[in-house]
Design an enzyme around this catalytic site. Structure first.
Site, mmCIF file in Angstrom:
data_model
loop_
_atom_site.group_PDB
_atom_site.id
_atom_site.type_symbol
_atom_site.label_atom_id
_atom_site.label_comp_id
_atom_site.label_asym_id
_atom_site.label_seq_id
_atom_site.Cartn_x
_atom_site.Cartn_y
_atom_site.Cartn_z
ATOM 1 N N TYR A 95 0.853 -1.202 0.000
ATOM 2 C CA TYR A 95 0.000 0.000 0.000
ATOM 3 C C TYR A 95 0.888 1.252 0.000
ATOM 4 C CZ TYR A 95 -3.694 3.171 1.822
ATOM 5 O OH TYR A 95 -4.601 4.186 2.019
ATOM 6 N N ALA A 96 1.901 1.263 0.879
ATOM 7 C CA ALA A 96 2.811 2.411 0.959
ATOM 8 C C ALA A 96 3.547 2.616 -0.362
ATOM 9 C CB ALA A 96 3.814 2.200 2.096
HETATM 10 N N1 LIG Z 1 -10.034 6.429 5.536
HETATM 11 C C1 LIG Z 1 -8.765 6.518 5.926
HETATM 12 O O1 LIG Z 1 -8.441 6.471 7.131
HETATM 13 C C2 LIG Z 1 -7.675 6.698 4.901
HETATM 14 C C3 LIG Z 1 -6.364 6.909 5.338
HETATM 15 C C4 LIG Z 1 -5.362 7.124 4.401
HETATM 16 C C5 LIG Z 1 -5.661 7.147 3.056
HETATM 17 N N2 LIG Z 1 -6.944 6.906 2.646
HETATM 18 C C6 LIG Z 1 -7.224 6.947 1.212
HETATM 19 O O2 LIG Z 1 -8.319 7.807 0.993
HETATM 20 C C7 LIG Z 1 -9.096 7.360 -0.097
HETATM 21 C C8 LIG Z 1 -10.549 7.212 0.311
HETATM 22 O O3 LIG Z 1 -10.618 6.347 1.423
HETATM 23 P P1 LIG Z 1 -12.013 5.909 2.066
HETATM 24 O O4 LIG Z 1 -11.682 5.390 3.429
HETATM 25 O O5 LIG Z 1 -13.023 6.959 1.875
HETATM 26 O O6 LIG Z 1 -12.373 4.677 1.109
HETATM 27 P P2 LIG Z 1 -13.527 3.583 1.227
HETATM 28 O O7 LIG Z 1 -12.839 2.254 1.130
HETATM 29 O O8 LIG Z 1 -14.423 3.824 2.395
HETATM 30 O O9 LIG Z 1 -14.369 3.853 -0.089
HETATM 31 C C9 LIG Z 1 -13.771 3.728 -1.338
HETATM 32 C C10 LIG Z 1 -14.813 3.554 -2.406
HETATM 33 O O10 LIG Z 1 -14.084 3.256 -3.585
HETATM 34 C C11 LIG Z 1 -14.682 2.168 -4.255
HETATM 35 N N3 LIG Z 1 -13.666 1.424 -4.977
HETATM 36 C C12 LIG Z 1 -12.743 0.597 -4.468
HETATM 37 N N4 LIG Z 1 -12.021 0.051 -5.428
HETATM 38 C C13 LIG Z 1 -12.489 0.543 -6.594
HETATM 39 C C14 LIG Z 1 -12.148 0.339 -7.944
HETATM 40 N N5 LIG Z 1 -11.183 -0.519 -8.291
HETATM 41 N N6 LIG Z 1 -12.828 1.016 -8.888
HETATM 42 C C15 LIG Z 1 -13.822 1.887 -8.548
HETATM 43 N N7 LIG Z 1 -14.199 2.100 -7.266
HETATM 44 C C16 LIG Z 1 -13.531 1.426 -6.310
HETATM 45 C C17 LIG Z 1 -15.315 1.321 -3.169
HETATM 46 O O11 LIG Z 1 -16.389 0.550 -3.679
HETATM 47 C C18 LIG Z 1 -15.768 2.381 -2.156
HETATM 48 O O12 LIG Z 1 -17.107 2.776 -2.365
HETATM 49 C C19 LIG Z 1 -8.419 6.071 -0.572
HETATM 50 O O13 LIG Z 1 -7.538 6.361 -1.626
HETATM 51 C C20 LIG Z 1 -7.639 5.625 0.633
HETATM 52 O O14 LIG Z 1 -6.536 4.807 0.280
HETATM 53 C C21 LIG Z 1 -7.954 6.686 3.538
#
Ligand SMILES: NC(=O)c1ccc[n+]([C@@H]2O[C@H](COP(=O)([O-])OP(=O)(O)OC[C@H]3O[C@@H](n4cnc5c(N)ncnc54)[C@H](O)[C@@H]3O)[C@@H](O)[C@H]2O)c1
Length: 265
Positions: A169-170
């Site tokens: 992931y990183a």
């Molecule tokens: N929530 C956190 O604590 C956190 C921390 C660091 C980084 N992030 C990053 O922030 C972003 C949003 O995070 P979140 O927690 O809101 O995400 P989440 O997992 O709650 O929601 C992501 C959405 O993206 C959709 N999705 C996943 N894979 C997909 C694909 N291949 N094609 C199309 N849609 C897809 C999923 O169905 C979901 O509805 C992400 O990039 C995540 O890596 C989140």
């Protein structure tokens, strides 16, 4: 450029495509776009029902929305999605590469890197790396033709400081930030800007369970000088700034939105 504009956080009729906007951070970004003057919001998600539900919310706010089901890891599928968005709205001026985490399957397990296999890396790379490449690849040509665009990629502090047991992931998130800088340098001459937003613990449907236990929450909060974890709105506020003309002299940067979890120089 005028020294001062009325409402600096105004999208002035720009059209935005947000990947993974069916819940969490992406959903809030879509709603922010609609609330701050976007002419159209393309709501992508792997799950059609999620994309449609958020598109409905955008319309309830008075915005125009296109629900776009699709896997951002699918090169040809993303091409079709972008084509449909351009047909509906005429341009895509803002791309938010938001889809991430574990991808659409929340059961992907993290394992010690020394025990992992390429098969186990795939779901992480599909969304966090190929998703960013595919969406940017297909949106850029119309941005270049229109001589304007803002690309915002949501990365993670895991990609900046090296989260434990999150090597793949990183790797993908740090790579996405490097990719974004290169896109910024190459395409600035076409009026296109590209920036990343590095977020830390943010409450979304995917992460909510980690914050349920009081003990765990207290442990997490000790690492956050502002004394709380993030909400999707915290991230959407920064994305809105980077999407708007208020940030017209800002490109190639990575902005931490993280309650002080890590500091950047
Ligand atoms: N929530 C956190 O604590 C956190 C921390 C660091 C980084 N992030 C990053 O922030 C972003 C949003 O995070 P979140 O927690 O809101 O995400 P989440 O997992 O709650 O929601 C992501 C959405 O993206 C959709 N999705 C996943 N894979 C997909 C694909 N291949 N094609 C199309 N849609 C897809 C999923 O169905 C979901 O509805 C992400 O990039 C995540 O890596 C989140």
């Amino acid at each position: 450029m005028a020294d001062r504009v009325g409402n600096i956080l105004d999208l002035n009729g720009k059209v935005a495509l947000i990947s993974g906007a069916g819940q969490g951070v992406g959903r809030q970004i879509a709603l922010h776009m609609a609330s701050y003057g976007a002419a159209g919001v393309i709501v992508n998600d792997f799950y059609a029902e999620r994309a449609e539900a958020v598109a409905k919310e955008v319309r309830e706010l008075g915005g125009k929305a296109l629900a776009a089901q699709g896997d951002v890891g699918d090169f040809d599928g993303v091409a079709k999605m972008v084509e449909a968005g351009l047909k509906e709205f005429g341009s895509i001026d803002v791309l938010v590469n938001n889809a991430g985490n574990m991808g659409p399957n929340p059961d992907v397990t993290r394992s010690y890197f020394v025990d992992s296999t390429p098969e186990g890396w795939k779901p992480w790379l599909n969304v966090n790396m190929y998703g960013v490449l595919n969406c940017t690849r297909h949106v850029l040509p119309s941005m270049i033709a229109n001589r304007r665009g803002s690309i915002i990629t949501i990365i993670s502090d895991a990609g900046r400081y090296g989260d434990q047991n999150s090597e793949v992931y990183a790797f993908a998130k740090a790579g996405a930030a490097g990719f974004t800088r290169s896109v910024a340098r190459t395409n600035g001459r076409f009026g296109i800007r590209a920036n990343s937003v590095a977020i830390a613990a943010t409450r979304t449907p995917t992460t909510a369970a980690a914050f349920e236990s009081e003990g765990n929450m207290q442990k997490i909060l000790r690492q956050y000088p502002v004394g709380r974890i993030g909400e999707p709105t915290d991230v959407a506020n920064m994305v809105l700034f980077l999407a708007s003309d208020a940030s017209s002299w800002v490109t190639g940067q990575t902005y931490p939105v993280n309650g002080g979890f890590t500091f950047g120089l």
